[in-house]
Design a protein around this motif. Structure first.
Motif, PDB file in Angstrom:
ATOM      1  N   ALA A  46      88.572   1.865 -20.828  1.00 49.85           N
ATOM      2  CA  ALA A  46      87.684   1.506 -19.401  1.00 49.85           C
ATOM      3  C   ALA A  46      87.339   2.896 -18.887  1.00 49.85           C
ATOM      4  O   ALA A  46      86.571   3.312 -18.764  1.00 49.85           O
ATOM      5  CB  ALA A  46      87.605   0.414 -18.585  1.00 49.85           C
ATOM      6  N   GLY A  47      88.508   3.917 -19.111  1.00 45.92           N
ATOM      7  CA  GLY A  47      88.973   4.691 -18.487  1.00 45.92           C
ATOM      8  C   GLY A  47      87.478   5.772 -19.293  1.00 45.92           C
ATOM      9  O   GLY A  47      86.733   6.743 -19.135  1.00 45.92           O
ATOM     10  N   PHE A  48      88.006   5.399 -20.998  1.00 44.98           N
ATOM     11  CA  PHE A  48      86.838   6.348 -21.599  1.00 44.98           C
ATOM     12  C   PHE A  48      85.770   6.188 -21.545  1.00 44.98           C
ATOM     13  O   PHE A  48      84.944   7.648 -21.570  1.00 44.98           O
ATOM     14  CB  PHE A  48      87.558   6.868 -22.875  1.00 44.98           C
ATOM     15  N   GLY A  49      85.831   5.496 -21.389  1.00 40.62           N
ATOM     16  CA  GLY A  49      83.920   5.004 -21.392  1.00 40.62           C
ATOM     17  C   GLY A  49      83.779   5.794 -19.611  1.00 40.62           C
ATOM     18  O   GLY A  49      82.532   5.666 -19.412  1.00 40.62           O
ATOM     19  N   LEU A  50      84.074   6.109 -18.458  1.00 40.88           N
ATOM     20  CA  LEU A  50      83.069   6.392 -17.588  1.00 40.88           C
ATOM     21  C   LEU A  50      83.828   7.804 -17.879  1.00 40.88           C
ATOM     22  O   LEU A  50      82.958   8.560 -17.229  1.00 40.88           O
ATOM     23  CB  LEU A  50      84.499   6.165 -16.328  1.00 40.88           C
ATOM     24  N   VAL A  51      84.563   8.651 -18.813  1.00 42.99           N
ATOM     25  CA  VAL A  51      84.178  10.304 -18.718  1.00 42.99           C
ATOM     26  C   VAL A  51      82.687  10.143 -19.653  1.00 42.99           C
ATOM     27  O   VAL A  51      82.728  10.944 -19.074  1.00 42.99           O
ATOM     28  CB  VAL A  51      85.892  10.098 -19.812  1.00 42.99           C
ATOM     29  N   VAL A  52      82.475   8.642 -20.762  1.00 41.36           N
ATOM     30  CA  VAL A  52      81.480   9.472 -21.899  1.00 41.36           C
ATOM     31  C   VAL A  52      80.180   9.126 -20.425  1.00 41.36           C
ATOM     32  O   VAL A  52      79.248   9.704 -20.849  1.00 41.36           O
ATOM     33  CB  VAL A  52      81.867   8.013 -22.694  1.00 41.36           C
ATOM     34  N   LEU A  53      79.962   8.657 -19.358  1.00 41.85           N
ATOM     35  CA  LEU A  53      79.711   7.983 -18.677  1.00 41.85           C
ATOM     36  C   LEU A  53      78.947   9.398 -18.293  1.00 41.85           C
ATOM     37  O   LEU A  53      78.241   9.927 -17.404  1.00 41.85           O
ATOM     38  CB  LEU A  53      79.493   7.353 -17.972  1.00 41.85           C
ATOM     39  N   LEU A  73      72.060   4.445 -12.221  1.00 38.68           N
ATOM     40  CA  LEU A  73      72.166   3.405 -13.284  1.00 38.68           C
ATOM     41  C   LEU A  73      73.887   3.625 -13.138  1.00 38.68           C
ATOM     42  O   LEU A  73      74.800   2.690 -13.657  1.00 38.68           O
ATOM     43  CB  LEU A  73      72.384   4.041 -14.552  1.00 38.68           C
ATOM     44  N   ALA A  74      74.319   5.327 -12.944  1.00 42.22           N
ATOM     45  CA  ALA A  74      75.892   5.446 -13.470  1.00 42.22           C
ATOM     46  C   ALA A  74      76.633   4.695 -11.899  1.00 42.22           C
ATOM     47  O   ALA A  74      78.120   4.540 -12.408  1.00 42.22           O
ATOM     48  CB  ALA A  74      75.758   6.772 -12.992  1.00 42.22           C
ATOM     49  N   LEU A  75      76.208   4.289 -11.032  1.00 36.44           N
ATOM     50  CA  LEU A  75      76.491   4.100  -9.983  1.00 36.44           C
ATOM     51  C   LEU A  75      76.504   2.527 -10.369  1.00 36.44           C
ATOM     52  O   LEU A  75      78.027   2.375  -9.831  1.00 36.44           O
ATOM     53  CB  LEU A  75      75.785   4.668  -9.029  1.00 36.44           C
ATOM     54  N   VAL A  76      75.774   1.952 -10.534  1.00 38.15           N
ATOM     55  CA  VAL A  76      75.707   0.704 -10.799  1.00 38.15           C
ATOM     56  C   VAL A  76      76.897   0.837 -11.848  1.00 38.15           C
ATOM     57  O   VAL A  76      77.340  -1.134 -11.612  1.00 38.15           O
ATOM     58  CB  VAL A  76      74.337   0.018 -11.098  1.00 38.15           C
ATOM     59  N   VAL A  77      77.092   0.960 -13.111  1.00 41.22           N
ATOM     60  CA  VAL A  77      78.432   0.790 -14.430  1.00 41.22           C
ATOM     61  C   VAL A  77      79.685   0.537 -13.555  1.00 41.22           C
ATOM     62  O   VAL A  77      80.464   0.180 -13.583  1.00 41.22           O
ATOM     63  CB  VAL A  77      78.043   1.869 -14.977  1.00 41.22           C
ATOM     64  N   VAL A  78      80.116   2.017 -12.433  1.00 42.18           N
ATOM     65  CA  VAL A  78      81.166   2.374 -11.925  1.00 42.18           C
ATOM     66  C   VAL A  78      81.249   1.059 -10.715  1.00 42.18           C
ATOM     67  O   VAL A  78      82.539   0.780 -10.696  1.00 42.18           O
ATOM     68  CB  VAL A  78      81.416   3.485 -11.364  1.00 42.18           C
ATOM     69  N   LEU A  79      80.209   0.544 -10.797  1.00 38.07           N
ATOM     70  CA  LEU A  79      80.282  -0.699  -9.653  1.00 38.07           C
ATOM     71  C   LEU A  79      80.860  -1.887 -10.130  1.00 38.07           C
ATOM     72  O   LEU A  79      81.880  -2.866  -9.446  1.00 38.07           O
ATOM     73  CB  LEU A  79      79.565  -0.861  -8.678  1.00 38.07           C
ATOM     74  N   LEU A  80      80.287  -2.329 -11.456  1.00 39.35           N
ATOM     75  CA  LEU A  80      80.399  -3.404 -11.826  1.00 39.35           C
ATOM     76  C   LEU A  80      81.746  -3.440 -12.414  1.00 39.35           C
ATOM     77  O   LEU A  80      82.621  -4.318 -12.570  1.00 39.35           O
ATOM     78  CB  LEU A  80      79.416  -3.513 -12.891  1.00 39.35           C
ATOM     79  N   LEU A  81      82.052  -1.778 -13.187  1.00 43.66           N
ATOM     80  CA  LEU A  81      83.134  -2.158 -13.885  1.00 43.66           C
ATOM     81  C   LEU A  81      85.113  -2.000 -12.764  1.00 43.66           C
ATOM     82  O   LEU A  81      85.641  -2.748 -13.680  1.00 43.66           O
ATOM     83  CB  LEU A  81      83.614  -0.767 -14.632  1.00 43.66           C
ATOM     84  N   GLY A  82      84.483  -1.712 -11.699  1.00 46.99           N
ATOM     85  CA  GLY A  82      85.730  -1.723 -10.727  1.00 46.99           C
ATOM     86  C   GLY A  82      85.876  -3.151 -10.248  1.00 46.99           C
ATOM     87  O   GLY A  82      86.741  -3.457 -10.362  1.00 46.99           O
ATOM     88  N   LEU A  83      84.487  -3.611  -9.534  1.00 48.09           N
ATOM     89  CA  LEU A  83      84.634  -5.153  -9.466  1.00 48.09           C
ATOM     90  C   LEU A  83      85.031  -5.640 -10.923  1.00 48.09           C
ATOM     91  O   LEU A  83      85.910  -6.539 -10.499  1.00 48.09           O
ATOM     92  CB  LEU A  83      83.164  -5.477  -9.553  1.00 48.09           C
TER      93      LEU A  83
END
Length: 233
Positions: A46-53, A73-83
């Motif tokens: 999940a952390g590496f996915g944020l690096v790719v993002l 879109l990147a902000l929405v992804v980060v929020l969803l992954l955080g939740l």
């Protein structure tokens, strides 16, 4: 020496962001293979996915193609992954995969627009061709993940055919379909899964025919128009 090495890395990131994204994506393939069954590997991935993002977002910014949409879109992804990390949920998993697919399609589209806007082929545009391929492969892999979550049994395999396919298996399927080398040992079983596979097959064919072939033609074209005989005289 260390300062020179650092300055060279800064120049590479600034002038060849597509190369950085391609390297990160390819490193991710190996990381997913190593960490898929390791305890705690999900958090690492999940952390590496944020690096790719982040790398993809940097490329989108450099292309100047509707940057606000990529950021949203990147902000929405980060929020969803955080939740999802705080309150794990299948619904959040599906939503995050769907938005990630949309983001990667958007990033791939912005890179294609970047490659098509010039009349010459630069080194970064060739890196962009590879990065676009990986972005499309990731996007379809996330779509397969969504399809599998909504329609269990969408994908079968020779080994443990009734089990849900892992992320690495879906990514493998996406790479093989997009490159046109076949399906491997993963088989789409439901109509929706087969429809997605057919769309990716078409995407791969059109990408090679329209984008990669154009870059090759630009790279092989003469740098200067040939001189006429009367001009030489």
């Amino acid at each position: 020496m260390a300062s020179i090495w650092f300055l060279r890395r800064v120049v590479l990131v600034k002038h060849h962001p597509s190369a950085v994204l391609l390297a990160v994506q390819l490193a991710g393939v190996l990381l997913y293979a190593l960490m898929e069954h390791v305890p705690g590997g999900r958090a690492v991935l999940a952390g590496f996915g944020l690096v790719v993002l982040g790398a993809a977002l940097q490329v989108v910014r450099s292309s100047a193609f509707m940057t606000w949409l990529g950021g949203l879109l990147a902000l929405v992804v980060v929020l969803l992954l955080g939740l999802n990390m705080l309150w794990p949920s299948t619904h959040l998993d599906i939503a995050a995969a769907a938005v990630l697919a949309a983001f990667y399609f958007y990033a791939a589209g912005s890179l294609i627009a970047y490659m098509l806007q010039d009349l010459t082929a630069s080194a970064d545009e060739f890196f962009a061709a590879g990065a676009t391929f990986t972005l499309l492969a990731w996007a379809y892999a996330h779509l397969y993940n969504v399809c599998q979550a909504l329609l269990p049994g969408s994908f079968g395999a020779m080994v443990d055919p009734e089990a849900a396919r892992s992320w690495m298996e879906l990514l493998f399927l996406s790479f093989t379909v997009l490159s046109g080398v076949g399906l491997g040992d993963i088989i789409p079983l439901t109509p929706m899964a087969r429809a997605l596979v057919m769309l990716e097959e078409l995407t791969g064919v059109m990408y090679i025919a329209l984008v990669v072939s154009r870059l090759i033609a630009l790279a092989s074209a003469p740098k200067h128009p040939p001189r006429r005989h009367d001009d030489a005289s």
